[in-house]
Design an enzyme around this catalytic site. Structure first.
Site, PDB file in Angstrom:
ATOM      1  CG  HIS A 131     -14.450  14.609  16.909  1.00  0.00           C
ATOM      2  ND1 HIS A 131     -14.568  14.056  15.673  1.00  0.00           N
ATOM      3  CD2 HIS A 131     -13.965  15.858  16.729  1.00  0.00           C
ATOM      4  CE1 HIS A 131     -14.192  14.947  14.769  1.00  0.00           C
ATOM      5  NE2 HIS A 131     -13.821  16.046  15.373  1.00  0.00           N
ATOM      6  CG  ASP A 182     -11.076  16.098   9.514  1.00  0.00           C
ATOM      7  OD1 ASP A 182     -11.298  14.880   9.580  1.00  0.00           O
ATOM      8  OD2 ASP A 182     -11.817  16.950  10.041  1.00  0.00           O
ATOM      9  CB  CYS A 215      -6.998  24.840  15.145  1.00  0.00           C
ATOM     10  SG  CYS A 215      -8.001  24.305  13.753  1.00  0.00           S
ATOM     11  CD  GLU A 248     -11.399  20.621   8.586  1.00  0.00           C
ATOM     12  OE1 GLU A 248     -11.059  20.009   9.597  1.00  0.00           O
ATOM     13  OE2 GLU A 248     -12.486  21.229   8.507  1.00  0.00           O
TER      14      GLU A 248
HETATM   15  C1  PEP Z   1      -9.117  19.187  12.461  1.00  0.00           C
HETATM   16  O1  PEP Z   1      -9.652  18.454  11.614  1.00  0.00           O
HETATM   17  O2  PEP Z   1      -7.883  19.276  12.606  1.00  0.00           O
HETATM   18  C2  PEP Z   1      -9.954  19.995  13.371  1.00  0.00           C
HETATM   19  C3  PEP Z   1      -9.408  20.860  14.182  1.00  0.00           C
HETATM   20  O3  PEP Z   1     -11.294  19.776  13.366  1.00  0.00           O
HETATM   21  P1  PEP Z   1     -11.986  18.541  14.101  1.00  0.00           P
HETATM   22  O4  PEP Z   1     -10.958  17.863  14.976  1.00  0.00           O
HETATM   23  O5  PEP Z   1     -13.138  19.059  14.870  1.00  0.00           O
HETATM   24  O6  PEP Z   1     -12.401  17.691  12.940  1.00  0.00           O
HETATM   25 MG    MG Z   2     -11.752  18.643  11.156  1.00  0.00          MG
END
Ligand code: PEP
Ligand code: MG
Length: 588
Positions: free
Chosen positions: A191, A459, A506, A435
């Site tokens: 993140h 994920d 996403c 995910e």
């Molecule tokens: C993902 O897991 O692709 C996602 C968009 O969520 P995050 O990156 O916040 O885990």
């Molecule tokens: Mg995620």
């Protein structure tokens, strides 16, 4: 000049002075001092030794009277080390030889001693290591006292170097002064990496030992395309990097010129490009980059700073502000995805810090379903806000249909309560993220119970190939080009289309031009992207026809390993938009 290679996670070239942050385990950054300040460092070390000796004598006396002389001798041993002239003169030799602070000299000498003791076969020496650490801590506390964060006093542009940064530390960085970010740890879709990209700060993670190599004040080049961190570059290197930085800025400007152009393929197929955000104040910038709405609002970030847990009213106001800023464009609010690496200081009683596998633990929707007050409060805030503009709700990390049903039940319960109270609520499509592999494989079943899917590849990749997304040691195994990942994405899109529900992607893959042709070929028409990457994806979309994308997707799916998939996609992209790969791909 020294060069280190890491994992590039946010493009751009930064040239600035380094600021090395100390980490919590009392790693002391190597700081140089001017020649005329060296004597002061010697004096500081002598004073720290004298004060420590006095404390140790006191401790020895107190311990002897309460616990007996045998235990008190431990402090005698510590004092003995501090009186050992061989050790003391090593501190002074490092200050003189390397022209560094006394704190760094003490740190490096004590660390060397601990390493030597640890390497011994003799158990007696190995057991003494904790004494060395104890003594090191004592001396460093004397020397450094209450340390002010190196960032708080920043007055000029800097590249921040840290062992690791938490997502909330990254979010708090001053964008006006921070030119780049380099860390020892971290993976492609940690993140912290995602945030750096969203903030438009060039960044490299996984540099392993950059905190030990760099000193505060060193000039540094950070190449966020190739993952090169260059310390104390020579004049020729500086010149070359400055030219590259200028070329990159010009290309950025040209790409931003695409802002008002539609994302339409050469045969007229419309593609919707949305943005991923963490905070409401990112909305105007996302629109600047050409976003047609928000496809992922990571609301957990509202809970991750030190300001405490936002109330229902505060959340409501935050969401309404985003809706207003979007002026009628859609806002997809993801419910809280806390846990694993996303920790809320105000909710420490809900997080279990001792959880052995936090990424497989009580995170995300699981945490919400175990803490219904927290979940219901957020849902109330979202539903209330939905009367102000187009809002969609999305549940994260759903891994079985019962979980989805439970979440939907809580949502309808909250809606009923609001209606009973006469509070206006809008029409809110309900979706879920895909995910985890179990959800991807069950997509056709899940599709019957939601209005849309959003594929979270960050994920999905980690859970499919069993590679922690934030671990730099195995980063080479973390790739969206793995045929198993591709198969899952294909399955999800097929199931969504069959059920005639919406589907978007996403994860960070959506913002990597290397994958755009493939994703379009699989049938995706909505991508949600970190804002600075939107123009680059739009350029690819506008340069190709869908039939060609379908052919490319078919061929890419025929390879049995990620290397061949990637090489092939790279070649095809280069044919269609020459130059789009260099410097833009993050290779997720
Ligand atoms: C993902 O897991 O692709 C996602 C968009 O969520 P995050 O990156 O916040 O885990
Ligand atoms: Mg995620």
């Amino acid at each position: 000049m020294q060069s280190r290679r890491g994992i590039p996670v946010s493009p751009g070239i930064a040239i600035a002075k380094a600021v090395v942050l100390d980490n919590d385990e009392q790693t002391v950054a190597k700081r140089h001092v001017a020649k005329d300040k060296i004597q002061a460092e010697h004096d500081l070390v002598d004073a720290a030794i004298a004060d420590s000796l006095k404390d140790l004598e006191d401790l020895r006396g107190q311990t002897a009277s309460v616990l007996g002389s045998q235990l008190a001798d431990i402090f005698g041993f510590h004092a003995g080390l501090l009186k050992d002239q061989a050790i003391v003169s090593r501190f002074h030799a490092v200050i003189d030889g390397e022209q560094v602070t006394g704190a760094y000299a003490v740190f490096s000498v004590m660390q060397d001693m601990a390493d030597q003791f640890l390497a011994q076969d003799n158990a007696f020496f190995r057991e003494r290591v904790s004494d060395i650490y104890d003594l090191k801590r004592r001396l460093l506390t004397e020397l450094m006292g209450e340390q002010r964060s190196a960032l708080s006093g920043l007055t000029e542009p800097a590249i921040v170097i840290a062992h690791d940064l938490t997502p909330s530390q990254t979010a708090a960085l001053d964008r006006k002064l921070i030119r780049g970010l380099a860390t020892d740890l971290g993976g492609r879709t940690s993140h912290t990496a995602i945030l750096a990209h969203a903030l438009g700060i060039p960044a490299i993670v996984g540099l392993k030992d950059i905190t030990r190599r760099a000193a505060t004040g060193d000039t540094m080049i950070l190449d966020g395309h190739r993952g090169h961190a260059i310390l104390q570059p020579d004049a020729a290197q500086l010149l070359e990097s400055r030219q590259e930085a200028r070329a990159y800025r010009e290309e950025e400007k040209a790409l931003k010129g695409l802002r008002d152009q539609p994302a339409i393929t050469t045969d007229g197929t419309e593609v919707t490009l949305l943005a991923n955000i963490e905070f409401t104040d990112e909305v105007p910038e996302a629109l600047e980059y050409g976003a047609q709405g928000i496809g992922l609002y990571r609301t957990e970030f509202l809970f991750m700073d030190d300001d405490g847990v936002p109330t229902e009213q505060q959340q409501y106001e935050t969401y309404v502000a985003a809706i207003k800023a979007l002026g009628g464009r859609p806002l997809t609010i993801r419910t809280l995805d806390l846990g694993a690496d996303k920790i809320a200081p105000g909710l420490m009683d809900l997080h279990d810090e001792a959880e052995p596998n936090p990424f497989l633990g009580c995170r995300s929707i699981r945490l919400c379903l175990q803490h219904l007050d927290l979940f219901r409060t957020q849902l109330r805030a979202i539903l209330r806000a939905s009367s102000e503009g187009p809002v969609r709700i999305m549940f994260p990390l759903i891994c079985n249909i019962m979980e989805l049903r439970q979440a939907k039940m809580v949502l309808s319960d909250v809606r009923e309560d609001l209606e009973d109270q006469g509070i206006a609520v809008g029409q809110v499509p309900v979706g879920m993220m895909i995910e985890v592999p179990s959800a991807a494989l069950q997509a056709s079943v899940l599709a019957k119970e939601v209005d849309f899917f959003s594929v979270g590849t960050n994920d999905l990749i980690q859970y499919t190939v069993a590679v922690d997304r934030s671990n730099e040691r195995i980063a080479n195994l973390y790739t969206g080009a793995h045929p198993a990942v591709l198969e899952l994405i294909k399955n999800v899109v097929r199931a969504a289309n069959h059920a005639k529900i919406g589907v978007s992607l996403c994860g960070e893959m959506a913002g990597d031009p290397e994958f755009t042709l493939l994703l379009l070929g699989y049938g995706l028409r909505v991508l949600s992207i970190t804002p600075p990457a939107i123009p680059g994806i739009k350029r690819v979309v506008r340069s190709v026809g869908i039939e060609r994308c379908k052919r490319i997707a078919r061929k890419a799916s025929s390879f049995d390993n990620d290397r061949e998939v990637l090489n092939y996609l790279r070649e095809e992209l280069n044919r269609i938009t020459p130059g789009a790969v260099a410097g833009r791909s993050m290779n997720y």
